[in-house]
Write a protein that holds these residues in place. Structure first.
Motif, PDB file in Angstrom:
ATOM      1  N   ARG A  37      63.169  13.083  -7.194  1.00 34.24           N
ATOM      2  CA  ARG A  37      63.772  11.533  -7.776  1.00 34.24           C
ATOM      3  C   ARG A  37      62.671  10.511  -6.366  1.00 34.24           C
ATOM      4  O   ARG A  37      61.576   9.549  -7.082  1.00 34.24           O
ATOM      5  N   GLU A  38      62.524  10.716  -5.269  1.00 37.43           N
ATOM      6  CA  GLU A  38      62.442   9.688  -4.407  1.00 37.43           C
ATOM      7  C   GLU A  38      60.624   9.931  -4.321  1.00 37.43           C
ATOM      8  O   GLU A  38      60.241   9.496  -3.737  1.00 37.43           O
ATOM      9  N   VAL A  39      60.880  11.015  -3.678  1.00 37.33           N
ATOM     10  CA  VAL A  39      59.257  11.782  -3.529  1.00 37.33           C
ATOM     11  C   VAL A  39      57.761  12.319  -4.895  1.00 37.33           C
ATOM     12  O   VAL A  39      56.759  12.030  -4.671  1.00 37.33           O
TER      13      VAL A  39
ATOM     14  N   ARG B 201      61.886   9.561 -12.612  1.00 41.30           N
ATOM     15  CA  ARG B 201      62.574   8.970 -13.021  1.00 41.30           C
ATOM     16  C   ARG B 201      63.842   8.845 -14.991  1.00 41.30           C
ATOM     17  O   ARG B 201      64.350   8.675 -14.752  1.00 41.30           O
ATOM     18  N   GLU B 202      62.163   9.134 -14.556  1.00 42.40           N
ATOM     19  CA  GLU B 202      62.515   9.631 -16.672  1.00 42.40           C
ATOM     20  C   GLU B 202      63.803  10.709 -17.017  1.00 42.40           C
ATOM     21  O   GLU B 202      64.540  10.585 -17.883  1.00 42.40           O
ATOM     22  N   VAL B 203      62.538  11.456 -16.161  1.00 44.29           N
ATOM     23  CA  VAL B 203      63.355  13.705 -16.494  1.00 44.29           C
ATOM     24  C   VAL B 203      64.940  13.487 -16.260  1.00 44.29           C
ATOM     25  O   VAL B 203      66.098  13.536 -16.437  1.00 44.29           O
ATOM     26  N   LEU B 204      65.053  12.945 -14.991  1.00 39.52           N
ATOM     27  CA  LEU B 204      66.307  13.254 -14.269  1.00 39.52           C
ATOM     28  C   LEU B 204      67.080  11.918 -14.902  1.00 39.52           C
ATOM     29  O   LEU B 204      68.575  12.557 -14.539  1.00 39.52           O
ATOM     30  N   THR B 205      67.155  10.681 -15.585  1.00 36.17           N
ATOM     31  CA  THR B 205      68.030   9.719 -15.379  1.00 36.17           C
ATOM     32  C   THR B 205      68.029   9.757 -16.607  1.00 36.17           C
ATOM     33  O   THR B 205      68.968   9.350 -17.014  1.00 36.17           O
TER      34      THR B 205
ATOM     35  N   ARG C 229      68.665  20.359 -23.148  1.00 39.44           N
ATOM     36  CA  ARG C 229      69.058  22.142 -22.400  1.00 39.44           C
ATOM     37  C   ARG C 229      68.130  21.219 -20.774  1.00 39.44           C
ATOM     38  O   ARG C 229      69.188  21.128 -19.504  1.00 39.44           O
ATOM     39  N   THR C 230      68.137  20.795 -20.613  1.00 42.27           N
ATOM     40  CA  THR C 230      67.520  19.217 -19.492  1.00 42.27           C
ATOM     41  C   THR C 230      68.942  18.593 -19.006  1.00 42.27           C
ATOM     42  O   THR C 230      70.202  17.834 -18.380  1.00 42.27           O
ATOM     43  N   LYS C 231      69.504  17.909 -20.024  1.00 43.99           N
ATOM     44  CA  LYS C 231      70.696  17.590 -19.707  1.00 43.99           C
ATOM     45  C   LYS C 231      72.170  17.994 -19.514  1.00 43.99           C
ATOM     46  O   LYS C 231      72.669  17.596 -18.361  1.00 43.99           O
ATOM     47  N   SER C 232      71.687  19.972 -20.055  1.00 43.61           N
ATOM     48  CA  SER C 232      72.770  19.810 -19.494  1.00 43.61           C
ATOM     49  C   SER C 232      73.245  20.431 -18.246  1.00 43.61           C
ATOM     50  O   SER C 232      73.878  21.138 -17.450  1.00 43.61           O
ATOM     51  N   PHE C 233      71.212  20.667 -17.756  1.00 43.17           N
ATOM     52  CA  PHE C 233      71.156  21.787 -16.570  1.00 43.17           C
ATOM     53  C   PHE C 233      71.729  20.672 -15.484  1.00 43.17           C
ATOM     54  O   PHE C 233      71.978  20.505 -14.490  1.00 43.17           O
ATOM     55  N   LEU C 234      71.230  19.457 -15.742  1.00 42.01           N
ATOM     56  CA  LEU C 234      71.404  18.001 -14.778  1.00 42.01           C
ATOM     57  C   LEU C 234      72.743  17.790 -14.996  1.00 42.01           C
ATOM     58  O   LEU C 234      72.963  17.637 -13.379  1.00 42.01           O
ATOM     59  N   SER C 235      73.541  18.073 -15.702  1.00 42.63           N
ATOM     60  CA  SER C 235      75.105  17.336 -15.353  1.00 42.63           C
ATOM     61  C   SER C 235      75.851  18.001 -15.062  1.00 42.63           C
ATOM     62  O   SER C 235      76.766  18.008 -13.738  1.00 42.63           O
ATOM     63  N   LYS C 236      75.183  19.760 -14.471  1.00 48.38           N
ATOM     64  CA  LYS C 236      75.488  20.673 -13.723  1.00 48.38           C
ATOM     65  C   LYS C 236      75.148  20.792 -12.036  1.00 48.38           C
ATOM     66  O   LYS C 236      75.524  21.082 -10.994  1.00 48.38           O
ATOM     67  N   VAL C 237      73.850  20.309 -12.449  1.00 55.85           N
ATOM     68  CA  VAL C 237      73.767  19.988 -10.694  1.00 55.85           C
ATOM     69  C   VAL C 237      73.834  18.823  -9.852  1.00 55.85           C
ATOM     70  O   VAL C 237      73.880  18.744  -8.476  1.00 55.85           O
TER      71      VAL C 237
END
Lengths: 312, 253
Positions: free
Chosen positions: B213-215, B234-238, B244-252
């Motif tokens: 996100r930062e770099v 910023r868009e992809v992560l938040t 599938r992206t949502k469920s992955f990010l919610s886990k990590v």
């Protein structure tokens, strides 16, 4: 790896040294008994040999006999040459076996299969007696001679021992090369190193740590195996001592003498092997084992400290 | 063709297992490009294809305009010789998850090895740059240490210095902090951040979402051998669009 060990010890006010525990140690009666039995057996052996009809004086008399020394020289010489031949050919065979070319790898496999699968004594005899099937040796433009002139005892001994050793060395080298982590090859290649350079600069130096200890063993084994070259009438240590023994009538004594010489030579090799292994262990173990010299020095120093009683 | 790395329909299978199922993406020069996704999604494999440690089965992969591993004449492809492949790899630095430092060499020897052996630099020149690089990664005082005498984070920083010694135009990072204790991750990420600020083109396979996100300039989420979602970090992560992206990010996260 990451924990930081606090070397300063407990901080705060220094507490008075705690009193040492005084307890009656466990008595190990079994140890006493086994020690007594072992010493008794040893004493009986020494007594038997002392009572035996051994002319001990003959051993120092012949220890530096000219013929014996010639045998010692030849034994060392044939050991070194056979090992050089074995190591050189062994590395070639190991690389052949690991190559992607099915022909070269099969040939290497067949070589190892044959030379490991037959006794070295038989191989020595075969080399020596090849004259029965070949009358001449004829390497067309270079060399032509009668076989019996060509295949001297020295050459028969060298080929018999060296070619046999190559089969064992090939397996040792192969195991060494395969023991190196694949990530090492990848890292070297990612840096743009060629296959040859990767092998020479990255893989082989690390494989050496695995290759050197068994090669030292092979060297010591080879030294003893050379006693078999008596089969091809090469004048090695055993041949020399047997000859001297028969001429002087001190057969058994000369065999003891031979054993003593073999022991001296293998002991020297063992020391050399220790330092060689230590050299190739650099980078792997965080602290190299101390050399005997260093250990003696440390013991002497700590010996003077120990009188101070409890050390912190 | 301005992209530093360009992938067109890249496929890769190991035996019957398809690991990459058509990857299309572009990495611009000076970009920090983060690849995220669950393990087994093909991120590392894709990274290894870029410097031809793995051969792709179909599609096209370009680095700095040149085809990876092949030469095209007309409509025919010719495999590059080992020597030519090695020459291409000199310009691509790679940092591995398990460092892969050469254990029989000191940190300094590790760093000068490729410049001396591959680029034929003199030892004096290579050594001087190596010291600067080690200083840059904060390990000037560890030049004489063997890898086994260094912590994981220090080893990884030496590995970065080793890759930089070849003065690459592209750096590949294969989960550079995954094998490290949490407290050592920061030092390595700091070095990478510094590299990014200097304008190095970097492709980073990572599980460090904070770093991405930062770099990161762009983030690609891969799953099961395909690119699921890509865009600004910023868009992809938040604000992920895909399930599938949502469920992955919610886990990590």
């Amino acid at each position: 790896m990451t924990t930081k060990i606090d070397k300063t010890g407990p901080v705060g006010t220094p507490s008075p040294a705690p009193e040492n525990i005084k307890a009656i140690p466990v008595r190990h009666y079994g140890r006493w008994i086994s020690a007594v039995v072992a010493i008794a057996v040893l004493a009986m052996l020494v007594y038997a040999f002392a009572k035996g009809d051994v002319n001990w004086a003959a051993i120092p008399d012949y220890f530096f006999d000219g013929e014996v020394l010639k045998g010692v020289r030849n034994t060392i010489w044939i050991t070194i040459l056979s090992m050089v031949l074995g190591v050189a050919l062994g590395i070639v065979l190991a690389v052949m076996r690991l190559s992607k070319n099915p022909v070269t790898s099969s040939i290497a496999w067949g070589y190892i299969w044959f030379f490991r699968g037959t006794p070295v004594y038989v191989q020595l005899l075969v080399w020596f007696n090849l004259g029965l099937v070949f009358k001449y040796i004829n390497i067309m433009p270079i060399y032509k001679d009668e076989w019996s002139d060509f295949m001297t005892p020295f050459l028969a001994a060298l080929l018999g021992l060296g070619l046999n050793e190559a089969a064992y060395m090939a397996e040792i080298c192969r195991a060494g090369i395969q023991s190196v982590d694949e990530g090492q090859t990848e890292a070297a290649q990612a840096l743009g190193m060629s296959h040859a350079k990767t092998l020479r600069r990255v893989v082989l130096p690390q494989a050496m740590r695995v290759i050197v200890p068994p090669t030292g063993n092979e060297f010591i084994n080879m030294l003893k195996t050379t006693s078999l070259v008596i089969a091809v009438q090469y004048w090695d240590l055993l041949q020399a001592t047997s000859e001297v023994g028969q001429n002087s009538g001190a057969t058994a004594e000369m065999l003891f003498l031979a054993a003593a010489w073999y022991l001296i030579l293998t002991s020297v090799l063992s020391v050399g092997q220790y330092y060689l292994e230590r050299y190739y262990a650099r980078g792997t173990s965080r602290n190299l084992p101390t050399t005997p010299l260093q250990r003696i020095r440390v013991n002497l120093l700590s010996g003077s400290n120990r009188q101070g009683g409890v050390s912190a | 063709m301005n992209a530093m790395v360009k992938a067109e329909g890249v496929h890769k299978s190991f035996g019957a297992v398809q690991v990459l199922k058509g990857i299309d993406l572009e990495v611009a020069p000076r970009e920090v490009f983060c690849l995220i996704g669950p393990s087994g999604s093909g991120k590392s494999t894709f990274l290894r294809c870029i410097n031809h440690l793995e051969k792709i089965n179909s599609g096209r992969l370009y680095v700095d305009g040149d085809l990876v591993g092949y030469r095209q004449k007309g409509d025919k492809l010719f495999e590059l010789k080992d020597r030519e492949v090695a020459a291409k790899r000199r310009d691509i630095g790679m940092v591995f998850q398990r460092f892969n430092l050469f254990p029989h060499m000191t940190a300094l020897e590790n760093v000068i090895e490729a410049p001396v052996q591959v680029k034929r630099e003199t030892k004096a020149v290579a050594r001087e740059r190596a010291r600067k690089l080690l200083d840059r990664v904060g390990l000037a005082d560890k030049a004489g240490n063997y890898p086994s005498q260094l912590s994981g984070g220090q080893q990884q920083r030496v590995a970065i210095a080793r890759a930089l010694a070849m003065e690459p135009k592209l750096m590949l990072f294969d989960e550079p902090t995954s094998a490290l204790d949490p407290e050592l991750v920061g030092d390595v990420l700091d070095v990478m951040r510094g590299l990014a600020e200097d304008g190095m083109t970097m492709i980073v396979v990572t599980h460090e979402m904070g770093f991405a996100r930062e770099v990161g300039d762009s983030v690609v989420f891969m799953d099961d051998g395909v690119v699921v979602e890509s865009g600004l970090p910023r868009e992809v992560l938040t604000n992920p669009q895909h399930e599938r992206t949502k469920s992955f990010l919610s886990k990590v996260l």
